[in-house]
Design an enzyme around this catalytic site. Sequence first.
Site, mmCIF file in Angstrom:
data_model
loop_
_atom_site.group_PDB
_atom_site.id
_atom_site.type_symbol
_atom_site.label_atom_id
_atom_site.label_comp_id
_atom_site.label_asym_id
_atom_site.label_seq_id
_atom_site.Cartn_x
_atom_site.Cartn_y
_atom_site.Cartn_z
ATOM 1 N N ASP A 10 -7.278 -2.080 -4.817
ATOM 2 C CA ASP A 10 -6.157 -2.733 -4.138
ATOM 3 C C ASP A 10 -4.893 -2.458 -4.937
ATOM 4 O O ASP A 10 -4.952 -2.015 -6.085
ATOM 5 C CB ASP A 10 -6.417 -4.253 -4.067
ATOM 6 C CG ASP A 10 -5.288 -4.985 -3.369
ATOM 7 O OD1 ASP A 10 -4.882 -4.536 -2.273
ATOM 8 O OD2 ASP A 10 -4.779 -5.981 -3.902
ATOM 9 N N SER A 11 -3.754 -2.757 -4.317
ATOM 10 C CA SER A 11 -2.477 -2.625 -5.018
ATOM 11 C C SER A 11 -2.370 -3.631 -6.167
ATOM 12 O O SER A 11 -1.521 -3.481 -7.034
ATOM 13 C CB SER A 11 -1.342 -2.862 -4.030
ATOM 14 O OG SER A 11 -1.506 -4.108 -3.392
ATOM 15 N N CYS A 73 -7.067 -2.733 0.114
ATOM 16 C CA CYS A 73 -5.639 -2.886 0.427
ATOM 17 C C CYS A 73 -5.363 -2.406 1.860
ATOM 18 O O CYS A 73 -5.654 -1.256 2.206
ATOM 19 C CB CYS A 73 -4.823 -2.063 -0.561
ATOM 20 S SG CYS A 73 -3.057 -2.160 -0.275
ATOM 21 N N GLU A 152 0.628 -15.720 -4.037
ATOM 22 C CA GLU A 152 0.465 -15.514 -5.485
ATOM 23 C C GLU A 152 1.001 -16.715 -6.271
ATOM 24 O O GLU A 152 0.571 -16.963 -7.396
ATOM 25 C CB GLU A 152 1.111 -14.195 -5.912
ATOM 26 C CG GLU A 152 0.358 -13.037 -5.286
ATOM 27 C CD GLU A 152 0.481 -11.705 -5.993
ATOM 28 O OE1 GLU A 152 1.146 -11.626 -7.041
ATOM 29 O OE2 GLU A 152 -0.115 -10.741 -5.481
ATOM 30 N N CYS A 184 -3.762 -8.296 5.847
ATOM 31 C CA CYS A 184 -3.273 -8.166 4.465
ATOM 32 C C CYS A 184 -4.247 -8.926 3.577
ATOM 33 O O CYS A 184 -4.754 -9.991 3.966
ATOM 34 C CB CYS A 184 -1.873 -8.756 4.349
ATOM 35 S SG CYS A 184 -1.243 -8.809 2.660
ATOM 36 N N HIS A 186 -3.902 -10.859 1.173
ATOM 37 C CA HIS A 186 -3.550 -12.216 0.739
ATOM 38 C C HIS A 186 -3.717 -13.279 1.823
ATOM 39 O O HIS A 186 -3.809 -14.460 1.520
ATOM 40 C CB HIS A 186 -2.092 -12.247 0.278
ATOM 41 C CG HIS A 186 -1.839 -11.507 -0.994
ATOM 42 N ND1 HIS A 186 -2.129 -10.170 -1.155
ATOM 43 C CD2 HIS A 186 -1.314 -11.927 -2.178
ATOM 44 C CE1 HIS A 186 -1.787 -9.796 -2.380
ATOM 45 N NE2 HIS A 186 -1.293 -10.833 -3.017
HETATM 46 N N1 DGL Z 1 -2.678 -5.504 -0.888
HETATM 47 C C1 DGL Z 1 -1.567 -5.378 0.031
HETATM 48 C C2 DGL Z 1 -2.113 -5.254 1.461
HETATM 49 O O1 DGL Z 1 -3.193 -5.701 1.784
HETATM 50 C C3 DGL Z 1 -0.600 -6.548 -0.087
HETATM 51 C C4 DGL Z 1 0.229 -6.537 -1.364
HETATM 52 C C5 DGL Z 1 1.151 -5.332 -1.477
HETATM 53 O O2 DGL Z 1 2.166 -5.256 -0.758
HETATM 54 O O3 DGL Z 1 0.838 -4.463 -2.284
HETATM 55 O O4 DGL Z 1 -1.451 -4.707 2.299
#
Ligand code: DGL
Length: 266
Positions: A10-11, A73, A152, A184, A186
């Site tokens: 993931d990012s 991600c 977060e 997403c 989150h």
């Molecule tokens: N992990 C990213 C997503 O699911 C969200 C956070 C980011 O913008 O890197 O798109």
Amino acid sequence: MNDAPIGIFDSGIGGLTVTHSLFECLPHESTIYFGDTARVPYGPKSPATVRRYSLEILEWLLSQRIKAVVVACNTSSAHAIETLQDHSDVPVIGVIEPGARAAVAATQGGPIGVIGTAGTIASGAYQRAIHDLSPATHVEQVSCPLFVPLVEEGWFEHPASELIAREYLDPLVAAGTDTLVLGCTHYPLLKPLLARVLGEQVVLIDSADETALAVRRVLSSLDLEAGPDNPANHRFAVSDDQQRFLDVGSRFVGERLSHVEVVPLG
Ligand code: DGL
């Protein structure tokens, strides 16, 4: 090979929602998680940059002798899934197709709502995946970039989060959305708030759970599942700031994280 770990990336921290679902769905599997905390967020970055970062992570994960890759991600899945599949000799599973499939199965005629980062929404990836399965279904998309920092901060039920959610989701309520894809990493943590804002009749599709089920199907079809005696071992790596990952990450994975490696990439 069956006892080899599954690579997940993931990012940043958010992919731990997918990791948590994988732990629940595949308790005998070992995992290696990589969070690109040095370069998060991916949401506002260009498709070419997200592809380049994603390929660097793939290369590192493949060097760890993994048997499959899960692109947790949504933004990476939206911009880079085909590129990653072309560069990998093990299966690469993204979050878009499983989420789209579950939404099409759940809708009573639509519209299906999709929320995600700016990059995921601009890519149109969920819309395409839904239309591949059900061309006549109307899709309403909204990018919700403020949700990532709110989650977060741990503001799952904060009045500010509710105000912002009402603003973002208003067009979806007005359109009569009956199913919402949480596109997403989150957003699953905002489920109770989103259900309240949209109304309990709207089905929320958690891409994390759907992806874990898709991983189980892929491993089973390739005869790659770990045996019931495999001692599941979980490694976590980030590209920067392991302390924040440890502090915030436990909220996502639902248990305390005790150790994380730092692997700088790029
Ligand atoms: N992990 C990213 C997503 O699911 C969200 C956070 C980011 O913008 O890197 O798109």
